[in-house]
Design an enzyme around this catalytic site. Structure first.
Site, PDB file in Angstrom:
ATOM      1  N   HIS A  71       0.825  -1.219   0.000  1.00 44.10           N
ATOM      2  CA  HIS A  71       0.000   0.000   0.000  1.00 44.10           C
ATOM      3  C   HIS A  71       0.852   1.259   0.000  1.00 44.10           C
ATOM      4  O   HIS A  71       0.366   2.331  -0.340  1.00 44.10           O
ATOM      5  CB  HIS A  71      -1.014  -0.013   1.161  1.00 44.10           C
ATOM      6  CG  HIS A  71      -0.482   0.450   2.476  1.00 44.10           C
ATOM      7  ND1 HIS A  71      -0.029  -0.417   3.456  1.00 44.10           N
ATOM      8  CD2 HIS A  71      -0.318   1.689   2.988  1.00 44.10           C
ATOM      9  CE1 HIS A  71       0.369   0.299   4.506  1.00 44.10           C
ATOM     10  NE2 HIS A  71       0.203   1.560   4.252  1.00 44.10           N
ATOM     11  N   ASP A 116       0.146  -7.452   1.913  1.00 44.34           N
ATOM     12  CA  ASP A 116       0.576  -6.047   1.855  1.00 44.34           C
ATOM     13  C   ASP A 116       2.105  -5.977   1.906  1.00 44.34           C
ATOM     14  O   ASP A 116       2.692  -5.560   2.896  1.00 44.34           O
ATOM     15  CB  ASP A 116      -0.068  -5.276   3.022  1.00 44.34           C
ATOM     16  CG  ASP A 116       0.132  -3.778   2.893  1.00 44.34           C
ATOM     17  OD1 ASP A 116       0.596  -3.320   1.830  1.00 44.34           O
ATOM     18  OD2 ASP A 116      -0.182  -3.063   3.871  1.00 44.34           O
ATOM     19  N   GLN A 208       0.718   6.197  11.681  1.00 43.78           N
ATOM     20  CA  GLN A 208       0.781   6.666  10.293  1.00 43.78           C
ATOM     21  C   GLN A 208       2.182   7.173   9.947  1.00 43.78           C
ATOM     22  O   GLN A 208       2.750   7.999  10.670  1.00 43.78           O
ATOM     23  CB  GLN A 208      -0.252   7.765  10.050  1.00 43.78           C
ATOM     24  CG  GLN A 208      -1.614   7.232   9.659  1.00 43.78           C
ATOM     25  CD  GLN A 208      -2.253   6.360  10.702  1.00 43.78           C
ATOM     26  OE1 GLN A 208      -2.390   6.775  11.828  1.00 43.78           O
ATOM     27  NE2 GLN A 208      -2.616   5.147  10.341  1.00 43.78           N
ATOM     28  N   GLY A 209       2.712   6.685   8.838  1.00 47.92           N
ATOM     29  CA  GLY A 209       4.066   7.047   8.426  1.00 47.92           C
ATOM     30  C   GLY A 209       5.071   5.946   8.728  1.00 47.92           C
ATOM     31  O   GLY A 209       6.159   5.927   8.183  1.00 47.92           O
ATOM     32  N   ASP A 210       4.685   5.010   9.609  1.00 44.28           N
ATOM     33  CA  ASP A 210       5.555   3.872   9.925  1.00 44.28           C
ATOM     34  C   ASP A 210       5.361   2.722   8.937  1.00 44.28           C
ATOM     35  O   ASP A 210       6.169   1.792   8.880  1.00 44.28           O
ATOM     36  CB  ASP A 210       5.274   3.351  11.337  1.00 44.28           C
ATOM     37  CG  ASP A 210       5.749   4.311  12.416  1.00 44.28           C
ATOM     38  OD1 ASP A 210       6.828   4.901  12.245  1.00 44.28           O
ATOM     39  OD2 ASP A 210       5.028   4.467  13.417  1.00 44.28           O
ATOM     40  N   SER A 211       4.273   2.771   8.181  1.00 40.07           N
ATOM     41  CA  SER A 211       3.954   1.692   7.249  1.00 40.07           C
ATOM     42  C   SER A 211       5.140   1.304   6.387  1.00 40.07           C
ATOM     43  O   SER A 211       5.936   2.164   5.990  1.00 40.07           O
ATOM     44  CB  SER A 211       2.835   2.122   6.305  1.00 40.07           C
ATOM     45  OG  SER A 211       1.613   1.792   6.859  1.00 40.07           O
TER      46      SER A 211
HETATM   47  N1  ARG Z   1      -1.207   2.552   7.237  1.00 38.65           N
HETATM   48  C1  ARG Z   1      -0.266   3.276   8.049  1.00 38.65           C
HETATM   49  C2  ARG Z   1       0.853   3.871   7.209  1.00 38.65           C
HETATM   50  O1  ARG Z   1       0.804   3.830   6.003  1.00 38.65           O
HETATM   51  C3  ARG Z   1       0.298   2.416   9.170  1.00 38.65           C
HETATM   52  C4  ARG Z   1      -0.664   2.158  10.226  1.00 38.65           C
HETATM   53  C5  ARG Z   1      -0.129   1.291  11.293  1.00 38.65           C
HETATM   54  N2  ARG Z   1      -1.067   1.400  12.352  1.00 38.65           N
HETATM   55  C6  ARG Z   1      -0.961   0.788  13.514  1.00 38.65           C
HETATM   56  N3  ARG Z   1      -1.864   1.058  14.405  1.00 38.65           N
HETATM   57  N4  ARG Z   1       0.015  -0.072  13.769  1.00 38.65           N
HETATM   58  O2  ARG Z   1       1.741   4.511   7.725  1.00 38.65           O
END
Ligand code: ARG
Length: 257
Positions: A71, A116, A208-211
């Site tokens: 993603h 993913d 968000q941003g860790d993905s």
């Molecule tokens: N989708 C988020 C990203 O692109 C990562 C979310 C991870 N969330 C969590 N609760 N571990 O950065």
């Protein structure tokens, strides 16, 4: 309602700030509770950037190959896609490489957030050092309760619009797919499907941003940050791509891309 929240959570990454604002209005935010660190402690960690803005993390697999989340790279134009390795800070230092190609898992998009995972091929090879090192892929998934660590430059709480510039990490316990979809947590077995593994310790989570970034257990890459409902919310574990389950795909794709 839960399905809507999940759809928003899955998309609530740094590319889509408005969605994360909706999410934070629906669910109360919590601090992710990590600590600052330096790249020498996580030398496999890289940041993915587009036109100078961080959008995800990743892990060094070999001199040319980065492992990240599907993603993260979906629809990313190659011209502006760069990877920074060897720096504690996402916005300076280390080495900034251009990207030659990337490939998402062919089954990503067929069943929610399953599969993913993606590999990215750099235009120029990395030179390994004390700040740039590859990490081996897990061969078996860590079991419930194993201690794991996630690192990245993601937000400090759900719904925050501010990214820290210094690398951070947090420790938590691994939750198996079976346990993650059970009544012990608020997800269902429609949310938690094949190729996922979770992590949960109250209030300790990626955000968000860790993905795309690394979840390491037992010294190997066990997970890739994928999604979650909010960050650090009670009974909502962080969800990761299960690297052991996807290892063969990564190996084959890394050698053919
Ligand atoms: N989708 C988020 C990203 O692109 C990562 C979310 C991870 N969330 C969590 N609760 N571990 O950065």
């Amino acid at each position: 309602m839960l399905r809507l929240v999940i759809a928003i959570a899955a998309l609530a990454c740094v590319h889509s700030a408005p969605a994360s604002e909706i999410l934070s209005a629906q669910l109360d935010g919590r601090i992710v509770n990590g600590s600052t660190t330096t790249i020498s402690s996580f030398p496999w960690q890289v940041s993915l950037q587009s036109s100078g803005a961080l959008f995800c993390g990743g892990s060094v697999y070999s001199e040319y190959i980065i492992v990240t989340a599907a993603h993260c790279v979906e629809d990313e134009p190659l011209e502006s896609f760069k990877v920074r390795a060897g720096s504690t800070y996402w916005n300076s230092g280390g080495i900034l490489s251009k990207v030659a190609a990337y490939k998402m898992h062919e089954l990503y998009g067929t069943n929610g957030m399953a599969y993913d995972i993606a590999v990215v091929r750099l235009a120029t090879p990395l030179k390994f050092s004390s700040t740039i090192k590859p990490i081996a892929l897990a061969t078996t998934a860590p079991v419930d309760g194993v201690e794991a660590v996630v690192s990245g430059w993601g937000t400090l709480r759900s719904g925050s619009a501010t990214l820290p510039t210094q690398l951070r990490y947090v420790n938590f316990s691994v939750v198996s797919m079976a346990n993650c979809s059970s009544d012990a947590y608020n997800y269902t077995n429609e949310d938690i499907v094949e190729t996922m593994i979770c992590g949960y310790t109250v209030g300790k989570d990626a955000c968000q941003g860790d993905s795309g970034g690394p979840m390491v257990a037992g010294g190997v890459l066990a997970g890739v940050v994928s999604w979650g409902i909010g960050c650090g919310f009670p009974n909502y574990p962080g969800v990761y791509a299960d690297v052991a389950a996807l290892r063969t795909w990564v190996e084959q794709t890394a050698s053919s891309i």
